[in-house]
Design an enzyme around this catalytic site. Structure first.
Site, PDB file in Angstrom:
ATOM      1  N   CYS A   1      -0.122 -52.793   7.291  1.00  0.00           N
ATOM      2  CA  CYS A   1       0.382 -51.428   7.488  1.00  0.00           C
ATOM      3  C   CYS A   1      -0.210 -50.484   6.444  1.00  0.00           C
ATOM      4  O   CYS A   1      -0.582 -49.352   6.767  1.00  0.00           O
ATOM      5  CB  CYS A   1       1.904 -51.404   7.419  1.00  0.00           C
ATOM      6  SG  CYS A   1       2.703 -52.349   8.733  1.00  0.00           S
ATOM      7  N   SER A   2      -0.300 -50.948   5.217  1.00  0.00           N
ATOM      8  CA  SER A   2      -0.884 -50.117   4.156  1.00  0.00           C
ATOM      9  C   SER A   2      -2.327 -49.759   4.493  1.00  0.00           C
ATOM     10  O   SER A   2      -2.735 -48.596   4.368  1.00  0.00           O
ATOM     11  CB  SER A   2      -0.835 -50.848   2.812  1.00  0.00           C
ATOM     12  OG  SER A   2       0.504 -51.038   2.405  1.00  0.00           O
TER      13      SER A   2
END
Length: 153
Positions: free
Chosen positions: A44-45
């Protein structure tokens, strides 16, 4: 999961601890919704960092992007500041996953959003959607292709 030609369900979610965003306020603009499982996770980052770097291309197509997860507005604030993100992360926090459920991308087993992308046209109609495996960053190519197709209509 909602598909091409479905009407994008409207919603109002927190973008900051004291500001809400309503999807229908963006009629007349293209909108990208990037549902993702959780702030701080590695995939996600990377995905949100990629979209941050791709903003100028999204804006070229008169498109706004919003990240959506079940994390709280406070978690989003810390995550966004730590990653220097320049687009809103929306908190689908209470009722948990309510908007992800409307779009058909809530993972009941994990209690989080699935990794899904939607491109919504200026009339509020879904033009493209994609469900990615949770562990794989879907990148931006599909979004850019969908925006390009909108531009040629």
């Amino acid at each position: 999961m909602l598909q091409k030609n479905d009407i994008a369900p409207d919603f109002t979610l927190y973008a900051t601890p004291d500001q809400k965003i309503t999807l229908s306020e963006f009629k007349g603009r293209n909108v990208i919704l990037a549902f993702y499982p959780a702030d701080w996770s590695p995939v996600c980052s990377d995905q949100m960092a990629l979209y941050n770097e791709t903003l100028k291309f999204f804006h070229k197509y008169d498109a706004e992007i919003f990240g959506i997860s079940v994390d709280s507005k406070w978690c989003h604030l810390a995550f966004s500041q730590s990653r220097n993100l320049h687009f809103p992360l929306l908190a689908d926090f209470e009722a948990k996953g309510e908007i992800a459920k409307k779009y058909g991308v809530y993972d009941e087993e994990e209690g989080e959003c699935k990794r899904a992308l939607f491109v919504i046209n200026k009339d509020g109609i879904i033009e493209w959607s994609y469900l990615s495996p949770t562990a794989i960053n879907p990148g931006a190519d599909g979004i850019l292709d969908a925006l390009e197709n909108l531009n040629t209509k």
